[in-house]
Design a protein around this motif. Structure first.
Motif, mmCIF file in Angstrom:
data_model
loop_
_atom_site.group_PDB
_atom_site.id
_atom_site.type_symbol
_atom_site.label_atom_id
_atom_site.label_comp_id
_atom_site.label_asym_id
_atom_site.label_seq_id
_atom_site.Cartn_x
_atom_site.Cartn_y
_atom_site.Cartn_z
ATOM 1 N N THR A 160 -19.656 -13.005 -47.701
ATOM 2 C CA THR A 160 -18.901 -11.790 -47.973
ATOM 3 C C THR A 160 -18.243 -11.878 -49.345
ATOM 4 O OG1 THR A 160 -17.035 -10.423 -47.304
ATOM 5 C CG2 THR A 160 -16.898 -12.751 -46.751
ATOM 6 N N THR A 161 -18.196 -10.730 -49.998
ATOM 7 C CA THR A 161 -17.384 -10.595 -51.205
ATOM 8 C C THR A 161 -16.322 -9.531 -50.976
ATOM 9 O OG1 THR A 161 -18.944 -8.955 -52.085
ATOM 10 C CG2 THR A 161 -19.305 -11.255 -52.694
ATOM 11 N N ALA A 162 -16.115 -9.159 -49.716
ATOM 12 C CA ALA A 162 -15.208 -8.061 -49.409
ATOM 13 C C ALA A 162 -13.766 -8.443 -49.729
ATOM 14 C CB ALA A 162 -15.319 -7.681 -47.941
ATOM 15 N N THR A 163 -13.018 -7.464 -50.131
ATOM 16 C CA THR A 163 -11.594 -7.633 -50.379
ATOM 17 C C THR A 163 -10.825 -7.167 -49.149
ATOM 18 O OG1 THR A 163 -11.947 -7.199 -52.714
ATOM 19 C CG2 THR A 163 -9.695 -6.996 -51.901
ATOM 20 N N ALA A 164 -9.768 -7.865 -48.783
ATOM 21 C CA ALA A 164 -9.013 -7.520 -47.589
ATOM 22 C C ALA A 164 -8.470 -6.106 -47.686
ATOM 23 C CB ALA A 164 -7.872 -8.513 -47.404
ATOM 24 N N LEU A 165 -8.585 -5.374 -46.601
ATOM 25 C CA LEU A 165 -8.042 -4.030 -46.538
ATOM 26 C C LEU A 165 -6.527 -4.106 -46.449
ATOM 27 C CD1 LEU A 165 -8.632 -0.961 -46.195
ATOM 28 C CD2 LEU A 165 -8.543 -1.347 -43.732
ATOM 29 N N THR A 196 -20.196 -1.962 -52.870
ATOM 30 C CA THR A 196 -19.708 -2.401 -51.571
ATOM 31 C C THR A 196 -20.790 -3.112 -50.766
ATOM 32 O OG1 THR A 196 -18.011 -0.693 -51.426
ATOM 33 C CG2 THR A 196 -18.793 -1.608 -49.346
ATOM 34 N N GLN A 197 -20.419 -4.240 -50.201
ATOM 35 C CA GLN A 197 -21.273 -4.954 -49.258
ATOM 36 C C GLN A 197 -20.840 -4.579 -47.844
ATOM 37 O OE1 GLN A 197 -23.945 -7.400 -49.243
ATOM 38 N NE2 GLN A 197 -23.768 -6.619 -47.167
ATOM 39 N N PRO A 198 -21.667 -3.847 -47.080
ATOM 40 C CA PRO A 198 -21.294 -3.553 -45.691
ATOM 41 C C PRO A 198 -21.109 -4.847 -44.901
ATOM 42 C CG PRO A 198 -23.197 -2.259 -46.381
ATOM 43 C CD PRO A 198 -22.978 -3.281 -47.437
ATOM 44 N N MET A 199 -20.132 -4.846 -43.999
ATOM 45 C CA MET A 199 -19.823 -6.034 -43.214
ATOM 46 C C MET A 199 -19.826 -5.689 -41.733
ATOM 47 S SD MET A 199 -19.380 -8.406 -45.460
ATOM 48 C CE MET A 199 -18.751 -9.643 -44.335
ATOM 49 N N VAL A 200 -20.288 -6.620 -40.925
ATOM 50 C CA VAL A 200 -20.197 -6.482 -39.474
ATOM 51 C C VAL A 200 -18.863 -7.054 -39.017
ATOM 52 C CG1 VAL A 200 -21.175 -7.176 -37.264
ATOM 53 C CG2 VAL A 200 -22.688 -6.553 -39.155
ATOM 54 N N VAL A 201 -18.089 -6.254 -38.324
ATOM 55 C CA VAL A 201 -16.760 -6.661 -37.851
ATOM 56 C C VAL A 201 -16.772 -6.663 -36.325
ATOM 57 C CG1 VAL A 201 -14.309 -6.115 -37.851
ATOM 58 C CG2 VAL A 201 -15.676 -5.697 -39.901
ATOM 59 N N CYS A 202 -16.325 -7.757 -35.735
ATOM 60 C CA CYS A 202 -16.319 -7.915 -34.273
ATOM 61 C C CYS A 202 -14.941 -8.370 -33.804
ATOM 62 C CB CYS A 202 -17.350 -8.951 -33.835
ATOM 63 S SG CYS A 202 -19.052 -8.629 -34.329
ATOM 64 N N PRO A 203 -14.548 -8.005 -32.588
ATOM 65 C CA PRO A 203 -13.308 -8.552 -32.029
ATOM 66 C C PRO A 203 -13.393 -10.071 -31.903
ATOM 67 C CG PRO A 203 -14.076 -6.672 -30.747
ATOM 68 C CD PRO A 203 -15.183 -7.022 -31.689
ATOM 69 N N PHE A 260 -12.652 6.980 -42.349
ATOM 70 C CA PHE A 260 -13.269 5.791 -42.915
ATOM 71 C C PHE A 260 -13.753 6.122 -44.324
ATOM 72 C CE2 PHE A 260 -13.435 4.728 -38.441
ATOM 73 C CZ PHE A 260 -13.253 3.346 -38.429
ATOM 74 N N PRO A 261 -13.803 5.130 -45.218
ATOM 75 C CA PRO A 261 -14.121 5.448 -46.620
ATOM 76 C C PRO A 261 -15.482 6.086 -46.803
ATOM 77 C CG PRO A 261 -14.184 3.074 -46.234
ATOM 78 C CD PRO A 261 -13.554 3.685 -45.021
ATOM 79 N N GLU A 262 -16.481 5.653 -46.016
ATOM 80 C CA GLU A 262 -17.814 6.216 -46.204
ATOM 81 C C GLU A 262 -17.910 7.664 -45.730
ATOM 82 O OE1 GLU A 262 -18.166 3.953 -42.211
ATOM 83 O OE2 GLU A 262 -16.967 3.900 -44.052
ATOM 84 N N GLU A 263 -16.940 8.119 -44.933
ATOM 85 C CA GLU A 263 -16.932 9.511 -44.480
ATOM 86 C C GLU A 263 -16.249 10.426 -45.493
ATOM 87 O OE1 GLU A 263 -18.660 10.553 -42.039
ATOM 88 O OE2 GLU A 263 -19.209 8.548 -41.384
ATOM 89 N N ASN A 264 -15.360 9.874 -46.306
ATOM 90 C CA ASN A 264 -14.695 10.644 -47.362
ATOM 91 C C ASN A 264 -14.158 11.979 -46.861
ATOM 92 O OD1 ASN A 264 -13.679 11.097 -49.914
ATOM 93 N ND2 ASN A 264 -15.605 11.853 -50.758
ATOM 94 N N SER A 290 -18.600 -2.132 -41.194
ATOM 95 C CA SER A 290 -17.411 -1.727 -41.935
ATOM 96 C C SER A 290 -17.730 -1.611 -43.422
ATOM 97 C CB SER A 290 -16.293 -2.749 -41.730
ATOM 98 O OG SER A 290 -15.222 -2.504 -42.617
ATOM 99 N N TYR A 291 -17.194 -0.559 -44.013
ATOM 100 C CA TYR A 291 -17.264 -0.369 -45.461
ATOM 101 C C TYR A 291 -15.859 -0.438 -46.048
ATOM 102 C CZ TYR A 291 -22.014 1.243 -44.552
ATOM 103 O OH TYR A 291 -23.329 1.315 -44.160
ATOM 104 N N ASP A 292 -14.973 -1.242 -45.436
ATOM 105 C CA ASP A 292 -13.583 -1.215 -45.879
ATOM 106 C C ASP A 292 -13.412 -1.757 -47.300
ATOM 107 O OD1 ASP A 292 -13.725 -3.955 -45.507
ATOM 108 O OD2 ASP A 292 -12.242 -4.037 -43.909
#
Length: 586
Positions: A392-397, A164-171, A549-553, A259-261
């Motif tokens: 980003t290489t993230a996949t859409a949640l 997973t590549q962590p991503m910064v998510v902003c409004p 959240f996924p990282e909290e499991n 985000s670790y989505d």
């Protein structure tokens, strides 16, 4: 903000080691977590998460309440908003992540306000219906609890994190602006582009932590970005105002998150086991194309009319979302298309035409707005809220899927609360002042692993044992209900309804004295107690858990609750008066 209480029972196995590591990390900034909390599910035993559970009888009493002083406000006002019988479930978090679709990455129970989504304006909230019996239109929401008797593999979580590549998510600020005057459009566009560049640079920094979680690094990136975004967003607001526009404060859009989505997408999908009860309860959401960021500069004489039409567009979507909740079970398979989406499209077409005509009277008429009229339900994959320039290489949640509204990693049937008790309480040393309308507040922290545990709070207990709270899932004696007790900050800065991190405008009173920090005033202190009838064998086997959240499991220490005050001024005045007079009211 309060930290974990000394009397709380601590986990002694692998999750405890991570929790302790997080505490050291918070203190030193020098530790990196490479395994996410609340795991231990790597064996073939369905009860492999038992180290997350504790018999409530083994938790020592740890709740201390300061005794009332001479000027105390000792009353209590209760509100009955039901137990989410309408089935308003959503992965949005309108308080902590406004404007971000699926921002919670897990599903929330909502009671109170029927229309609220991540995009709701204050006016939309005020026009909504409510589940509260006294007409309170406030929104109260918390993560759902699920029962899942299947094995959850900690190894799968580790493998997903490693990729997973962590991503910064902003409004997205541009999608929340009111009409931008022609004279300000170029400057605002330049500032919005700079916000995108800031976010892209933060994402580039996050590549250094691919495959691991470093809470100290995450905080440094987000804190630095928040400072720069706050200055830029303030400049956007002042630019619009100076050019003759009407732009209310945008402070709610300042804060970003890591985000670790992508972990969701990399974890095995759920089987979406059938559940007739959950299927009857589930409600989708309306998704419509954004309009505000598609408009050109608006001539001065058209500003008021365009803003009215934009407000109408927002309210139309809120009303449609409320209709989805209140019409549950009505009509046949075409009901939503014919009774909700069709009329919504017609209303949006009319509002978009009004915008085009208003602008066209003074400047070239904008083309193509009609293509933004059609809306859908939220069954299509969401788009990550990152600028196109961000690496980003993230996949859409995905949106929650199936009759149980599951996201990968958050699986199992939703447990409906047996009781939800909403209380407004007093202050042990002073009278309270009414909360301002539209005050936002949250309690706890959904991400103690990736942000550190400073704002996390122990919330778990059992009925009959409210003198103790645990940061682990409780195993209750026969006849006792599992409970979550969420205490919100009871002090307010006297000025703001939100802040750039959604916390600094409110504060917790001193644990020992009950006094508010200097410069803060006591307000009715909100407590929400959510109780569940969970079979005892499920408790003993460790088969119920929090959506997370996924990282909290499913970390029980990641429990949290959010609130938007939409009480009328008269009702809030009545709440404060009741509390100050030492009465019990409802």
């Amino acid at each position: 903000m309060n930290r974990r209480k000394n009397g709380t029972a601590l986990v002694r196995t692998r999750p405890a080691r991570l929790a302790m590591a997080a505490l050291v990390l918070a203190a030193t900034g020098g530790l990196t977590a490479t395994f996410v909390s609340s795991g231990g599910r790597g064996t073939a035993d369905a009860a492999t998460s038992l180290d997350q559970f504790v018999s409530i009888e083994k938790v020592p009493p740890n709740v201390r309440t300061p005794g009332p002083a001479a000027g105390a406000s000792t009353g209590r006002f209760t509100v009955d908003c039901g137990t989410n019988g309408n089935g308003k479930f959503s992965p949005d978090n309108p308080v902590a992540q406004p404007g971000i679709r699926n921002g919670a990455e897990h599903v929330h129970d909502f009671v109170g306000n029927l229309a609220i989504t991540a995009n709701s304006s204050n006016a939309d909230l005020d026009a909504s219906g409510t589940t509260c019996r006294n007409g309170d239109k406030s929104s109260y929401f918390w993560p759902v609890v699920r029962i899942d008797r299947s094995v959850r593999s900690g190894r799968q979580v580790q493998q997903a994190l490693a990729q997973t590549q962590p991503m910064v998510v902003c409004p997205a600020v541009g999608k929340r602006l009111r009409a931008v005057p022609t004279g300000a459009r170029s400057t605002v566009d330049r500032l919005l582009a700079e916000l995108d560049r800031q976010q892209a640079a933060a994402n580039q920094r996050m590549t250094a932590t691919r495959g691991r979680i470093d809470a100290a690094f995450n905080r440094e990136v987000i804190d630095s970005l928040r400072t720069r975004r706050a200055a830029m967003i303030k400049q956007i607001s002042s630019t619009i105002t100076a050019a003759g526009g009407n732009q209310p404060g945008l402070v709610s859009l300042v804060d970003c998150d890591v985000s670790y989505d992508d972990m969701h997408a990399r974890m095995p999908g759920s089987a979406h086991r059938a559940s007739a009860e959950a299927a009857r309860a589930a409600n989708p959401r309306i998704q419509c194309p954004a309009v505000r960021d598609r408009l050109p500069g608006v001539p001065d004489r058209a500003l008021a009319e365009v803003n009215r039409a934009l407000d109408d567009l927002d309210r139309q979507v809120s009303e449609a979302n409320e209709r989805l909740v209140t019409s549950r079970g009505q009509g046949g398979p075409a009901f939503v298309d014919n009774a909700i989406l069709g009329p919504l499209r017609a209303k949006r077409t009319a509002a978009l035409d009004r915008i085009a005509i208003a602008i066209g009277r003074q400047a070239p008429r904008p083309q193509g707005l009609g293509a933004l009229a059609a809306c859908t339900l939220d069954q299509a994959p969401a788009t990550p809220a990152t600028p196109s320039s961000a690496p980003t290489t993230a996949t859409a949640l995905p949106d929650p899927q199936g009759p149980n509204l599951e996201l990968p990693g958050n699986t199992g049937g939703i447990v409906r609360p047996a009781q939800v008790l909403i209380e407004y309480r007093g202050n042990p040393v002073s009278k309270v002042v009414p909360m301002p309308k539209f005050l936002r507040a949250l309690t706890g922290d959904a991400k103690p692993t990736s942000r550190g545990p400073a704002n996390a709070r122990a919330t778990w207990t059992c009925s009959g044992f409210t003198d103790r709270l645990s940061d682990k899932y409780p195993i209750c004696p026969a006849g006792s209900r599992v409970q979550r007790v969420h205490d919100f900050p009871g002090c307010w800065d006297g000025r703001n309804i939100d802040s750039d991190n959604h916390r600094n405008h409110v504060a917790f009173a001193d644990k020992a004295t009950g006094a508010c920090p200097q410069g803060f005033r006591a307000i009715p202190q909100l407590r929400i107690t959510v109780a569940y009838d969970i079979p005892r064998d499920v408790q003993v086997k460790g088969q119920y858990a929090l959506d997370s959240f996924p990282e909290e499991n499913h970390n029980p220490f990641s429990d949290h609750n959010d609130f938007v005050n939409v009480n009328s001024a008269q009702t809030m005045q009545r709440i404060a008066a009741c509390i100050n007079k030492g009465k019990n009211c409802s």
